[in-house]
Design a protein around this motif. Sequence first.
Motif, short mmCIF file in Angstrom:
data_model
loop_
_atom_site.label_atom_id
_atom_site.label_comp_id
_atom_site.label_asym_id
_atom_site.label_seq_id
_atom_site.Cartn_x
_atom_site.Cartn_y
_atom_site.Cartn_z
N ALA A 1 0.81 -1.21 0.00
CA ALA A 1 0.00 0.00 0.00
C ALA A 1 0.84 1.27 0.00
CB ALA A 1 -0.94 0.00 1.20
N PRO B 1 -4.20 -3.70 -2.51
CA PRO B 1 -4.72 -3.19 -1.23
C PRO B 1 -6.02 -2.41 -1.44
CG PRO B 1 -2.35 -2.79 -1.41
CD PRO B 1 -2.82 -3.21 -2.77
N THR C 1 -3.67 -8.30 2.36
CA THR C 1 -4.80 -7.55 1.82
C THR C 1 -6.00 -8.49 1.64
OG1 THR C 1 -3.94 -7.83 -0.44
CG2 THR C 1 -3.35 -5.81 0.74
#
Length: 533
Positions: free
Chosen positions: A277, A285, A322
């Motif tokens: 991210a 993400p 994620t």
Amino acid sequence: MSKRTRRWSAVLPLVLVAGVGGSAAIAGTTADALLSRGKPVLASSVESAEFAAEKAVDGSTSSRWASAEGADPQWIRVDLGQAADVHRVKLNWEAAYGKDYRIEVSDDGTTFTTVKSLTNQNGATDDITGLTGHGRYLRLVGTKRGTSYGYSLLELEVHGVADSTGDTEAPTVPTGLKSTEITPTSVGLSWNASTDNAGLAGYDVLRNGVAVALAPSTTYTDAGLTADTAYSYSVRARDLADNVSASSAAIAVRTGQGGSGQFVLAAAGDIAKACSASSSTCIHPKSAKVVDFIKPVNVITMGDNQYSSGTLSEYQNYFDKTWGKYKSIMKPSPGNHESYDTPSFSGYDKYFGAIAKPQGKRYYSWDKGNWHFVALDSNDFTSSGADAEPAQMTWLKADLAATTKGCIATYYHHPRWSTGERGDDENGVALWKVMTDHKVDLVLNGHEHHYERFFPLNNSGQKDAKGTVEIIGGMAGANPRDLGPERPITAKRMNSFGVLKLTMTDDSFTSQLIGLSNEVLDSSPTYTCHPKG
């Protein structure tokens, strides 16, 4: 390129390439702003994670984007955040430069128009002025490399004037809101377009006073509703500067009766690259947050869950952080990248464990409500010419013949039909025949890095109301690829990132593509399951 120094840059002359025979910018560009700094970027390839695409717009000449070596064409695309008049593009090349390239603009990130083509360039700095392009996305497409390596940019700068600069005026209020198609689980809406002094970003759709979607056009289908229930709808317009109109007059709608056994699924393929991210161009993400927005009872994956080889460490370092949040409700299937591990599929098998092989194989079936779902390992069908029918095919035929459920969906990696870069999968002919022979209602695929929803198709790939619906949903994180020519069998296609939302009832299904901002990018009609037997 590898981590080499700029050993040639000292001998490359500084070149200023003017858009109209000189280096002077067009009149009015003195007020131009730098539009590209820190904006989201995509690229056709990267040499390694160290040379990610966002390095080309980070404002530092000590970092760079580098494409894969030895291949043409390559491209890099920047999302300016809103439409703008583009007057100037400045390219600060590393030693590996573009000899021939073109500059393109687009309103939607899919259909591009060339604003300038350049040939026989020799690197260093290209300052291209006098441009008259307009769009939200700018793409640099390299068609001929200046070296044997790839393309490498220290900085890509886009200068111009954004449409909404200084804009404080809200759009007009939408009018004419009405319901169109109403089913037990969905309501179709349409309204008249608003006007704005700069440009519209879309329309907020409000259900019972709460915004549930940003619709890009003047139609929207709200799916996943409860049967025989009253709802109130209104819409409001939003412009590129985020000015919002007042809400339209509300309308009252009641969904139809029926549609028992409703549940919602999320589905996607081609998910996690080796990025996190902290990188603005890392998509998985963001797509994982879309799953959270959908709130599904199960998550389906259509292969290439983890790049580039699906090793256990890759799964643990990226996917697990994620999409791994939904592992307990996940129903996965493998792609070709999972087979690149040594031994093949070992990372996939170890990460998912019994979730991936509930029946001892990488193909399995499961039921929910009046639906029968089949997960396949389509790597088994990608090589033609086998003397004997694969064991998986024999199992599949028996499994489909045995189910007593009224609706059937299958999912696997390689799509039979596609207008993407790879095109139709001729090795999937026999598999598609099994789908249509057994009246499968829905087939979900990945592999192609785009979204494509087909009309119901028969065994020959012709539109047929009694046929099977195929949806390619390979845009959860992998770099998009160019699309081929359009074909009449396609109901909708696009290169936008997103996750499929599937709303199932005991006798029907509806699909939506939900974008990274939780906006609805496409909605299917409500399909009724085919009578079986």
